[in-house]
Design a protein around this motif. Structure first.
Motif, PDB file in Angstrom:
ATOM      1  N   GLN A 104      -0.888   3.716 -13.242  1.00  0.00           N
ATOM      2  CA  GLN A 104      -1.809   3.542 -11.892  1.00  0.00           C
ATOM      3  C   GLN A 104      -1.369   2.177 -11.542  1.00  0.00           C
ATOM      4  N   ALA A 105      -0.792   1.323 -12.193  1.00  0.00           N
ATOM      5  CA  ALA A 105      -0.364  -0.079 -11.683  1.00  0.00           C
ATOM      6  C   ALA A 105       1.040   0.064 -10.955  1.00  0.00           C
ATOM      7  N   LEU A 106       1.844   1.047 -11.098  1.00  0.00           N
ATOM      8  CA  LEU A 106       2.921   1.505 -10.564  1.00  0.00           C
ATOM      9  C   LEU A 106       2.632   2.089  -9.177  1.00  0.00           C
ATOM     10  N   LEU A 107       1.671   3.168  -9.339  1.00  0.00           N
ATOM     11  CA  LEU A 107       1.279   3.289  -7.999  1.00  0.00           C
ATOM     12  C   LEU A 107       0.519   2.427  -7.039  1.00  0.00           C
ATOM     13  N   PHE A 108      -0.112   1.428  -7.452  1.00  0.00           N
ATOM     14  CA  PHE A 108      -0.766   0.132  -6.800  1.00  0.00           C
ATOM     15  C   PHE A 108       0.269  -0.479  -6.012  1.00  0.00           C
ATOM     16  N   VAL A 109       1.527  -0.921  -6.680  1.00  0.00           N
ATOM     17  CA  VAL A 109       2.583  -1.480  -6.274  1.00  0.00           C
ATOM     18  C   VAL A 109       3.809  -0.801  -5.394  1.00  0.00           C
ATOM     19  N   SER A 110       3.535   0.423  -5.159  1.00  0.00           N
ATOM     20  CA  SER A 110       4.455   1.235  -4.466  1.00  0.00           C
ATOM     21  C   SER A 110       3.793   1.764  -3.390  1.00  0.00           C
ATOM     22  N   LEU A 111       5.060   2.122  -2.242  1.00  0.00           N
ATOM     23  CA  LEU A 111       4.415   2.711  -0.968  1.00  0.00           C
ATOM     24  C   LEU A 111       3.914   3.861  -0.987  1.00  0.00           C
ATOM     25  N   ALA A 112       3.169   4.184   0.040  1.00  0.00           N
ATOM     26  CA  ALA A 112       2.545   5.526   0.202  1.00  0.00           C
ATOM     27  C   ALA A 112       3.460   6.554   0.276  1.00  0.00           C
ATOM     28  N   THR A 113       4.658   6.143   0.741  1.00  0.00           N
ATOM     29  CA  THR A 113       5.634   7.306   0.982  1.00  0.00           C
ATOM     30  C   THR A 113       7.131   6.443   1.152  1.00  0.00           C
ATOM     31  N   ASP A 114       8.128   7.382   0.826  1.00  0.00           N
ATOM     32  CA  ASP A 114       9.551   6.760   0.861  1.00  0.00           C
ATOM     33  C   ASP A 114      10.133   6.913   2.070  1.00  0.00           C
ATOM     34  N   ASP A 115       9.543   7.454   3.176  1.00  0.00           N
ATOM     35  CA  ASP A 115      10.066   7.813   4.607  1.00  0.00           C
ATOM     36  C   ASP A 115      10.536   6.742   5.260  1.00  0.00           C
ATOM     37  N   GLU A 116      11.707   6.510   5.896  1.00  0.00           N
ATOM     38  CA  GLU A 116      12.193   5.448   6.399  1.00  0.00           C
ATOM     39  C   GLU A 116      11.254   4.924   7.657  1.00  0.00           C
ATOM     40  N   ASP A 117      10.955   5.980   8.427  1.00  0.00           N
ATOM     41  CA  ASP A 117      10.112   5.852   9.735  1.00  0.00           C
ATOM     42  C   ASP A 117       8.621   5.934   9.396  1.00  0.00           C
ATOM     43  N   SER A 118       8.352   5.858   8.208  1.00  0.00           N
ATOM     44  CA  SER A 118       6.789   5.844   7.908  1.00  0.00           C
ATOM     45  C   SER A 118       5.931   4.594   8.407  1.00  0.00           C
ATOM     46  N   PRO A 119       4.868   4.860   8.780  1.00  0.00           N
ATOM     47  CA  PRO A 119       4.159   3.545   9.370  1.00  0.00           C
ATOM     48  C   PRO A 119       3.741   2.807   7.801  1.00  0.00           C
ATOM     49  N   SER A 120       3.567   3.428   6.774  1.00  0.00           N
ATOM     50  CA  SER A 120       3.219   2.547   5.429  1.00  0.00           C
ATOM     51  C   SER A 120       4.318   1.720   5.240  1.00  0.00           C
ATOM     52  N   ARG A 121       5.453   1.829   5.703  1.00  0.00           N
ATOM     53  CA  ARG A 121       6.465   0.890   5.523  1.00  0.00           C
ATOM     54  C   ARG A 121       6.246  -0.486   6.282  1.00  0.00           C
ATOM     55  N   PRO A 122       6.320  -1.791   5.566  1.00  0.00           N
ATOM     56  CA  PRO A 122       6.113  -2.892   6.381  1.00  0.00           C
ATOM     57  C   PRO A 122       7.239  -3.176   7.432  1.00  0.00           C
ATOM     58  N   ALA A 123       6.712  -3.865   8.396  1.00  0.00           N
ATOM     59  CA  ALA A 123       7.736  -3.936   9.345  1.00  0.00           C
ATOM     60  C   ALA A 123       8.787  -5.334   9.042  1.00  0.00           C
ATOM     61  N   SER A 124      10.003  -5.059   9.560  1.00  0.00           N
ATOM     62  CA  SER A 124      10.886  -6.092   9.259  1.00  0.00           C
ATOM     63  C   SER A 124      10.740  -7.549   9.986  1.00  0.00           C
ATOM     64  N   ASP A 125      11.379  -8.610   9.483  1.00  0.00           N
ATOM     65  CA  ASP A 125      11.105  -9.664  10.275  1.00  0.00           C
ATOM     66  C   ASP A 125      11.671  -9.837  11.713  1.00  0.00           C
ATOM     67  N   GLN A 186      11.110  -0.061 -10.702  1.00  0.00           N
ATOM     68  CA  GLN A 186      10.198  -0.610  -9.434  1.00  0.00           C
ATOM     69  C   GLN A 186      10.756  -1.752  -8.781  1.00  0.00           C
ATOM     70  N   ILE A 187      11.432  -2.722  -9.234  1.00  0.00           N
ATOM     71  CA  ILE A 187      12.079  -3.609  -8.728  1.00  0.00           C
ATOM     72  C   ILE A 187      13.139  -3.400  -7.872  1.00  0.00           C
ATOM     73  N   SER A 188      14.061  -2.444  -8.458  1.00  0.00           N
ATOM     74  CA  SER A 188      15.261  -1.781  -7.615  1.00  0.00           C
ATOM     75  C   SER A 188      14.818  -1.218  -6.572  1.00  0.00           C
ATOM     76  N   HIS A 189      13.627  -0.305  -6.596  1.00  0.00           N
ATOM     77  CA  HIS A 189      13.111   0.283  -5.264  1.00  0.00           C
ATOM     78  C   HIS A 189      12.692  -0.515  -4.520  1.00  0.00           C
ATOM     79  N   MET A 190      12.194  -1.725  -4.860  1.00  0.00           N
ATOM     80  CA  MET A 190      11.775  -2.821  -3.989  1.00  0.00           C
ATOM     81  C   MET A 190      12.979  -3.275  -3.160  1.00  0.00           C
ATOM     82  N   ALA A 191      14.209  -3.689  -3.826  1.00  0.00           N
ATOM     83  CA  ALA A 191      15.334  -4.342  -3.236  1.00  0.00           C
ATOM     84  C   ALA A 191      15.892  -3.204  -2.387  1.00  0.00           C
ATOM     85  N   LYS A 192      15.938  -2.166  -2.787  1.00  0.00           N
ATOM     86  CA  LYS A 192      16.457  -1.050  -1.935  1.00  0.00           C
ATOM     87  C   LYS A 192      15.932  -0.911  -0.627  1.00  0.00           C
TER      88      LYS A 192
END
Length: 220
Positions: A104-125, A186-192
């Motif tokens: 459950q903690a991994l789900l908490f720190v994971s994105l809702a989807t891995d889609d590049e164009d998804s609105p769940s992905r935070p905007a870049s700087d 999870q850290i590798s996924h965040m960095a990627k």
């Protein structure tokens, strides 16, 4: 004969009357939001549906109680640890709960989807648009699932039939290895994908708004 022609005319008129009535009935069925009583009905499904509204109202009342529900979370966790330390049994139950909370903690720190164009992905700087981090599991659900897991484990600890004879050191080593591997993934996924599991730019984005306008957003 004339009688046969008259019968055909009457039949045609009845058919013309029935057709608009059928269309009106079908339109009323389509527009109606109530389910049709087809078949005998499912008593279990209706009972579950009747419980959804009270549970939803209870959840709506618990959402603003951020500190209270996390106090309950840690109190149950401490009670479970004290209970296991006192009886020195049910280590496999603790292991199952630990694996569940880790998932459950991994789900908490994971994105809702891995889609590049998804609105769940935070905007870049470089982007001027602010998009918050959308989690796969909300904070409210994480807390509630943890509370239910700890409460269930406490209940199981009072039933000796659920106690399994296991090697505690092996379970501990396996959990540590599993925890390290999942955190590395999870850290590798965040960095990627270039994100962090919190909304670090929320204050900057809300700073440009009026001072009198506040956002009371709950992570549900």
């Amino acid at each position: 004969g004339p009688r046969g022609q008259g019968g055909e005319c009457v039949g045609a008129m009845e058919e013309q009357v029935r057709l608009p009535q059928t269309e009106a009935i079908m339109e009323a069925i389509i527009r109606s939001s109530k389910p049709l009583p087809i078949g005998g009905g499912d008593d279990a499904g209706s009972a579950f549906a009747s419980l959804q509204m009270p549970l939803r109202r209870l959840a709506d009342r618990l959402v603003p109680l951020f500190y209270s529900r996390w106090v309950v979370f840690f109190v149950l966790l401490a009670a479970l640890v004290a209970r296991i330390a006192m009886i020195q049994r049910h280590f496999f139950t603790v292991y199952i709960v630990a694996i569940y909370i880790l998932n459950q903690a991994l789900l908490f720190v994971s994105l809702a989807t891995d889609d590049e164009d998804s609105p769940s992905r935070p905007a870049s700087d470089a982007s001027g648009e602010y998009r918050p981090f959308v989690r796969a599991l909300s904070e409210f659900r994480l807390c509630c699932r943890g509370v239910f897991a700890f409460a269930g484990a406490l209940a199981v600890s009072f039933v000796d039939d659920f106690d399994l004879d296991v090697d505690v050191q092996f379970l501990l080593c396996f959990f540590v290895v599993l925890f390290g591997y999942t955190m590395k993934q999870q850290i590798s996924h965040m960095a990627k994908h270039g994100y962090v599991p919190w909304n670090f730019s929320k204050k900057k984005a809300s700073g440009s708004r009026k001072k009198g306008k506040q956002e009371d957003m709950y992570d549900v």
